[in-house]
Scaffold this active site. Structure first.
Site, PDB file in Angstrom:
ATOM      1  N   SER A   1      -0.769   3.880  -2.127  1.00  0.00           N
ATOM      2  CA  SER A   1       0.227   3.993  -1.321  1.00  0.00           C
ATOM      3  C   SER A   1      -0.056   4.074   0.126  1.00  0.00           C
ATOM      4  CB  SER A   1       0.972   5.500  -1.526  1.00  0.00           C
ATOM      5  OG  SER A   1       1.579   5.391  -2.950  1.00  0.00           O
ATOM      6  N   ALA A   2      -1.156   3.999   0.444  1.00  0.00           N
ATOM      7  CA  ALA A   2      -1.841   3.742   2.114  1.00  0.00           C
ATOM      8  C   ALA A   2      -1.437   4.748   3.056  1.00  0.00           C
ATOM      9  CB  ALA A   2      -1.257   2.482   2.428  1.00  0.00           C
ATOM     10  N   ILE A   3      -1.229   6.000   2.280  1.00  0.00           N
ATOM     11  CA  ILE A   3      -0.665   7.034   3.146  1.00  0.00           C
ATOM     12  C   ILE A   3      -1.765   8.054   3.645  1.00  0.00           C
ATOM     13  CG2 ILE A   3       0.928   9.049   3.332  1.00  0.00           C
ATOM     14  CD1 ILE A   3       2.759   7.328   1.322  1.00  0.00           C
TER      15      ILE A   3
ATOM     16  N   HIS B   1      -1.649  11.719   3.967  1.00  0.00           N
ATOM     17  CA  HIS B   1      -0.729  12.585   3.784  1.00  0.00           C
ATOM     18  C   HIS B   1      -0.872  13.972   4.807  1.00  0.00           C
ATOM     19  CE1 HIS B   1       0.735  11.164   0.002  1.00  0.00           C
ATOM     20  NE2 HIS B   1      -0.324  10.720  -0.245  1.00  0.00           N
TER      21      HIS B   1
ATOM     22  N   CYS C   1      -1.336 -21.949   3.060  1.00  0.00           N
ATOM     23  CA  CYS C   1      -2.671 -21.755   3.539  1.00  0.00           C
ATOM     24  C   CYS C   1      -3.689 -21.904   2.594  1.00  0.00           C
ATOM     25  CB  CYS C   1      -2.647 -20.615   4.449  1.00  0.00           C
ATOM     26  SG  CYS C   1      -2.502 -19.027   3.587  1.00  0.00           S
TER      27      CYS C   1
ATOM     28  N   SER D   1      -5.013  10.785  -5.579  1.00  0.00           N
ATOM     29  CA  SER D   1      -4.113  11.328  -4.307  1.00  0.00           C
ATOM     30  C   SER D   1      -4.319  12.730  -4.034  1.00  0.00           C
ATOM     31  CB  SER D   1      -2.908  10.949  -4.287  1.00  0.00           C
ATOM     32  OG  SER D   1      -2.166  11.402  -3.267  1.00  0.00           O
TER      33      SER D   1
ATOM     34  N   GLU E   1     -21.939  -2.380  -5.233  1.00  0.00           N
ATOM     35  CA  GLU E   1     -20.536  -2.504  -5.365  1.00  0.00           C
ATOM     36  C   GLU E   1     -20.552  -3.659  -6.555  1.00  0.00           C
ATOM     37  OE1 GLU E   1     -17.160  -1.474  -5.164  1.00  0.00           O
ATOM     38  OE2 GLU E   1     -16.797  -3.294  -6.500  1.00  0.00           O
TER      39      GLU E   1
ATOM     40  N   CYS F   1       5.366 -16.786   2.358  1.00  0.00           N
ATOM     41  CA  CYS F   1       4.977 -17.787   1.518  1.00  0.00           C
ATOM     42  C   CYS F   1       3.754 -17.585   0.393  1.00  0.00           C
ATOM     43  CB  CYS F   1       4.835 -19.003   2.151  1.00  0.00           C
ATOM     44  SG  CYS F   1       3.011 -19.735   2.296  1.00  0.00           S
TER      45      CYS F   1
END
Lengths: 489, 425, 121
Positions: free
Chosen positions: A45-47, A49, A443, A338, A31, A438
């Protein structure tokens, strides 16, 4: 000599790495960034499908429908949040209602289970905040939501536990081919000799393919921008809400996240550069306008963050998943746009089939462990469990991120786990510290301190996302000699 | 489960002032819960002067102001539980807190004072386009790095927003050797105190660009610069005026938001304008026995007023503890023309802790001369001319109990008046 | 009226109005102050033009590496602020420290002490 080198630590590369870790072979994943899930896999979109969207007969259609049901098992094994909440494609006029019928037919021929068109009354009942002018909707109960970087990290961790070596900060500089076959991969630090190379380099897959002298194709970055909202308004929709799709895009949606927030987006614009993840004013306006068609009443004052991701669009109009005909042992896994995330488990299966066909012997290990060590998410524990955990490890009693209730114990875990966090963003992706309203204001100084302590480095060396993104510039009073003229008036 | 008489959540200026007053009023068991390893809250990092002019009649720095209250609290036997975060609060005043020594702590309080303070608005909240590199900080975070940790967040700095923390940081970073290129303010006027504009910007020739904003952040890994542009009267950027300013850091001083997660858990009614609880004359929220003061209630510009408000809350808690069953009827307090909000939101004249009640308010815009008039259903009961009103400077007016006898509503209006006074020496 | 050599502008901080006060100087003497609405403004402008003074607040390092907030016990001339900070940059202080304790004397030759603004154990 390695058996397999995987180039790219996105969800596809990590899914393949984990699948390979079931077998007796030597595999390395390379990587280029300081963490896995640093490209397309961290901003999409973290879907998951359902699979009605892709053209029947394409790899996209086949692998999406095959991949979707596998998520229950994978996420169960890896303890990754996945919610099968279903999706709704909303039709706002008669023409769109007709388009829904087409989608339904396409979905049926792709083999998507449970699809139905529902009435406006039922839609209203299911999603009271959706535009009251909606006439009907296509309901797909098998669609789900996931956290894509959490999934990718979990896959990398599990692959690592089972013997795949994950090398971060390792961009591929060269690929050597001898006698028409793969010989080695060169990174800044070393040369890795290998029998097979899997090119899962996402946006850069075309360049890697060219570097190896394999098939020529082109990946174009297509930007999607998003706005994410405060968790307080997470309940605005309960399912993934799509507009009726156009030829080029699934459109701008309104969608819950597994963490209880919701987002709007993405738009879809081709951009010139593969690192252009800048959010634009026009983009923000475009997605707000688009999302308002679905949910007119958006709590725009409570946006907590915006971000942009790039899709890897190939000029072949479908996923490119095949062994190279020009370079033996080189396998392209490119153009994974996608529904790439939804298809990832099936892509990995397919890649393993190709490896077998290409002569790699896959013998199962008897000690493969499909589960990763448990992850403690303080905020999800019962009071009894919290009490017990703090008793055993007092660091879980020190809350570092107040918005998301993340403890020092969880941050230390994130750093010490396999493929551990090395930067502020990597800690954030693993623990959610800094992802709340925030946005790290409270943090981040504390996490800088913990990272420095755990990694044995100076706070000045702590980065946001790898070399060049150091958080701090120096110690106080260090710059004084060069600065400082008082207004003489 | 611990049973406590009064629990104060937050050990900053509001919490400490309330604790001290509560002990003075004879409440025996006062517990302050604070998430940091030292009490004092944000004052610990506010090392600049400007605190205490009203309460102590002398000018103190933040740490000095805090230390006075910490000492007093300790002398009076206030228990301060440090490194402890309250993570849950219920309407029947049960608190769950955690720390690493005692683990999970469950407390049943008779009365609670909320003093959690506020947080800073972020880049996301104002939607600045561009990349997301290292080098974008809220002013308060930068202040912590500089004043507590001893690190410089950057060398060449642009500050967005002319709130006081941003101005203070402009001077602070300059004195530490950084170059502050400019302070950019979207409004046609500054949100900071004049004194800070003079002593933090003009002293160091730092330009204040009014009616400007940041329209783009450049740099993939670290900030390399920002594009700023003038805005029109609707605060929309005029792109023709855009210009690039090289810098390695962008500080944001774009407002503060009361931190009311716990209040929401306890189902306390929140005022959407202030972002804090709706309170009565004794700073009591919609949940009887739960009080609020300081920045958790509304954002203050002077710590002295926080202390005054905390004293009211402590008195409220004391009278509640003495008689918790008493029910009151309230007169609504309404912010009319020219005012963003007025506090308290409602009052019961009989239950006022003193014979006069001070009302706090903020104007919607700067006015050279304005008339504040307070009317009941019967007509104007009091009016006063105010000079040089600014939204960033809180207004206050005391009203005697006698003036409010028998009224059913109290409405505050602030009307701009022509200013004829312009003369030289 | 005789010609003015120099005109300085001062923003008054005495009250929230923030008068822009003009101070005209001739031969080193203030000959005219204008733009102020009150006497206090004139006094402020006069001192700003002749000898502006500021309290310096900054930090010094404790021996254990932590920072100790400090201030000048009295205002010092504005033009000496940087010199004062430069002088303090090398200072290391040993705890324990009492609030108000002098940690450095005669900063930048002003005769003014630098004192701790918090206690440190």
């Amino acid at each position: 000599m390695l058996d397999v080198v995987i180039i790219g630590g996105g969800v596809v590369g990590c899914m393949i790495a984990r699948e390979l870790s079931r077998y007796q072979l030597k595999a390395v994943l390379l990587e280029k960034e300081d963490d896995v899930a640093s490209g397309t896999s961290k901003a999409n979109s973290a879907i998951i499908h359902a699979g009605y969207d892709a053209k029947p007969g394409t790899l996209k259609a086949k692998l999406n429908v095959r991949g979707n049901p596998l998520f229950d098992i994978i996420c169960g094994e890896l303890d990754v949040p996945f919610k099968r909440i279903g999706s709704l494609v909303v039709a706002l006029n008669e023409e769109e209602v007709r388009a829904l019928e087409e989608l339904l037919e396409r979905g049926k021929s792709n083999g998507v289970p449970g699809l139905e068109i529902i009435s406006r009354e039922r839609l209203r009942e299911m999603e009271p905040n959706v535009n009251r002018e909606a006439l009907a909707a296509l309901y797909a109960p098998t669609a789900g939501i996931i956290c894509p970087y959490e999934l990718t990290i979990a896959l990398a961790e599990n692959a690592c536990q089972n013997g795949v070596e994950i090398k971060l900060n390792s961009p591929v500089l060269g690929v050597r081919v001898e006698n028409g076959g793969v010989l080695s991969v060169r990174t800044p630090g070393e040369t890795l000799y290998t029998r097979y190379i899997i090119n899962a380099a996402g946006l850069f897959a075309d360049e890697i393919s060219r570097l190896a002298g394999a098939e020529d194709y082109r990946i174009t970055p297509r930007k999607g921008e998003y706005l994410i909202f405060d968790r307080r308004f997470g309940g605005i929709v309960s399912r993934v809400i799509f507009p009726t799709p156009t030829k080029i895009s699934k459109g701008i949606l309104v969608c819950p996240t597994v963490d209880g927030n919701f987002f709007i987006g993405p738009n879809s614009n081709d951009v010139g550069e593969k690192d252009d993840v800048a959010v634009t004013q026009q983009g923000i306006e475009e997605i707000i306008k688009g999302a308002r068609k679905l949910v007119p009443d958006l709590p725009l004052k409570h946006v907590i963050s915006s971000f942009a991701g790039l899709r890897a669009v190939s000029d072949t109009d479908d996923f490119v998943i095949r062994a190279s005909k020009k370079v033996k042992g080189f396998i392209n896994v490119g153009g994974i746009q996608s529904p790439g995330l939804s298809s990832a488990p099936a892509i990995a299966e397919m890649v393993l089939e190709i490896l077998k066909e290409e002569g790699l012997e896959l013998r199962e290990k008897n000690n493969f462990n499909p589960k990763r060590p448990p992850i403690f998410k303080f905020r999800h524990l019962s009071n009894e469990e919290k009490r017990e955990l703090i008793r055993k490890k007092p660091a879980y009693g020190r809350i570092i991120c107040r918005c998301e209730t993340v403890t020092e114990g969880e941050i230390i875990d994130a750093i010490r786990r396999p493929v551990g966090a090395r930067s502020l963003d990597a800690v954030k992706r693993r623990t959610r510290a800094g992802m709340g309203r925030c946005q790290g204001g409270f943090c981040s100084p504390r996490i800088v301190e913990i990272l420095a302590r755990e990694l044995g480095i100076s706070p000045l060396e702590v980065t946001k996302c790898g070399s060049g993104s150091e958080i701090l510039k120096g110690r106080t009073k260090e710059f004084i000699e060069t600065g400082g003229v008082i207004n003489a008036k | 489960m611990q049973n406590r008489e009064l629990v104060i959540i937050g050990g900053g200026p509001a919490g400490l002032s309330a604790a001290v007053e509560a002990r003075r009023l004879g409440i025996k068991d006062v517990l302050v819960i604070d998430r940091e390893s030292e009490p004092g809250g944000i004052l610990k990092q506010c090392i600049h002067p400007g605190f205490g002019l009203h309460i102590f009649k002398e000018e103190l720095t933040g740490p000095e102001y805090a230390e006075r209250f910490v000492r007093e609290a300790k002398n009076l036997g206030v228990e301060i539980m440090l490194d402890t975060m309250a993570i849950e609060l219920t309407a029947d005043k049960r608190i769950i807190a955690v720390n690493s020594q005692e683990g999970l702590i469950e407390i049943q309080a008779k009365a609670v004072i909320l003093a959690m303070g506020c947080r800073e608005r972020t880049r996301g909240a104002i939607n600045i386009p561009g990349f997301r590199p290292a080098g974008v900080f809220t002013a308060g975070t930068a202040q912590r790095f500089v004043n507590i940790e001893g690190y410089m967040p950057g060398r060449e700095i642009v500050i967005l927003g002319s709130g006081d923390i941003g101005l203070i940081m402009a001077r602070r970073l300059t004195l530490e050797g950084a170059k502050v290129r400019c302070v950019v303010e979207i409004m046609p006027y500054s949100n900071g105190l004049t004194r800070n504009i003079v002593q933090c910007l003009e002293d160091y020739d730092i330009p204040l660009l009014l009616k400007h904003t940041v329209v783009n952040i450049h740099g993939r890994k670290r900030v390399e610069g920002v594009t700023i542009a003038e805005v029109d009267d609707n605060m929309k950027p005029i792109m023709e005026t855009a210009k690039f300013i090289p810098c390695d850091t962008l500080l944001l001083s774009v407002g503060l938001i009361p931190e009311n997660e716990l209040s929401r858990m306890a189902e306390i009614q929140i005022d959407e304008v202030t972002g804090g609880p709706v309170v009565n004359q004794r700073m009591e929220t919609s949940v009887p026995g739960i009080f609020a003061c300081g920045n958790v209630l509304h954002v203050h510009d002077l710590v002295d007023f926080v202390t005054r408000e905390a004293i009211l809350a402590a008195r409220g808690a004391a009278s509640y503890l003495a008689d918790s069953d008493k029910k009151y009827d309230y007169v609504p307090v309404v912010a009319g023309d020219g005012l963003r909000y007025v506090l308290p939101h409602r009052i019961n004249i009989e239950a006022m802790p003193e014979k006069r009640q001070t009302f706090f308010m903020r104007s919607v815009k700067p006015m050279a001369k304005a008339r504040l008039s307070i009317e009941s259903e019967k007509g104007v009961i009091k009016s006063r001319v105010m000079r040089y009103v600014k939204p960033s400077e809180m207004l206050s007016i005391p009203i005697d109990r006698d003036e409010m006898k028998g009224i059913k509503i109290l409405k505050f209006n602030l009307q701009e008046e022509g200013d004829s006074v312009e003369r030289g020496e | 009226m005789s010609a003015v050599n120099e005109e300085k502008s001062v923003t008054c901080i005495v009250c929230p109005r923030g008068c822009r006060i003009k101070v005209s100087i001739k031969g080193g003497e203030i000959i005219r102050i204008s733009g102020n609405l009150c006497k206090r403004g004139a006094d402020y402008a006069r001192s700003e033009v002749t000898q502006p003074m500021r309290v310096l607040t900054t930090t010094v390092r404790l021996e254990d590496g932590h920072l100790l907030p400090v201030k000048t016990a009295r205002p010092i001339p504005k033009e000496l602020l940087f010199e004062a900070v430069r002088e303090l940059s090398g200072v290391r202080v040993k705890g324990p420290i009492e609030i108000g304790q002098v940690v450095y004397s005669n900063v930048a030759g002003t005769g003014v002490d630098v004192v701790a603004t918090r206690s440190w154990n």
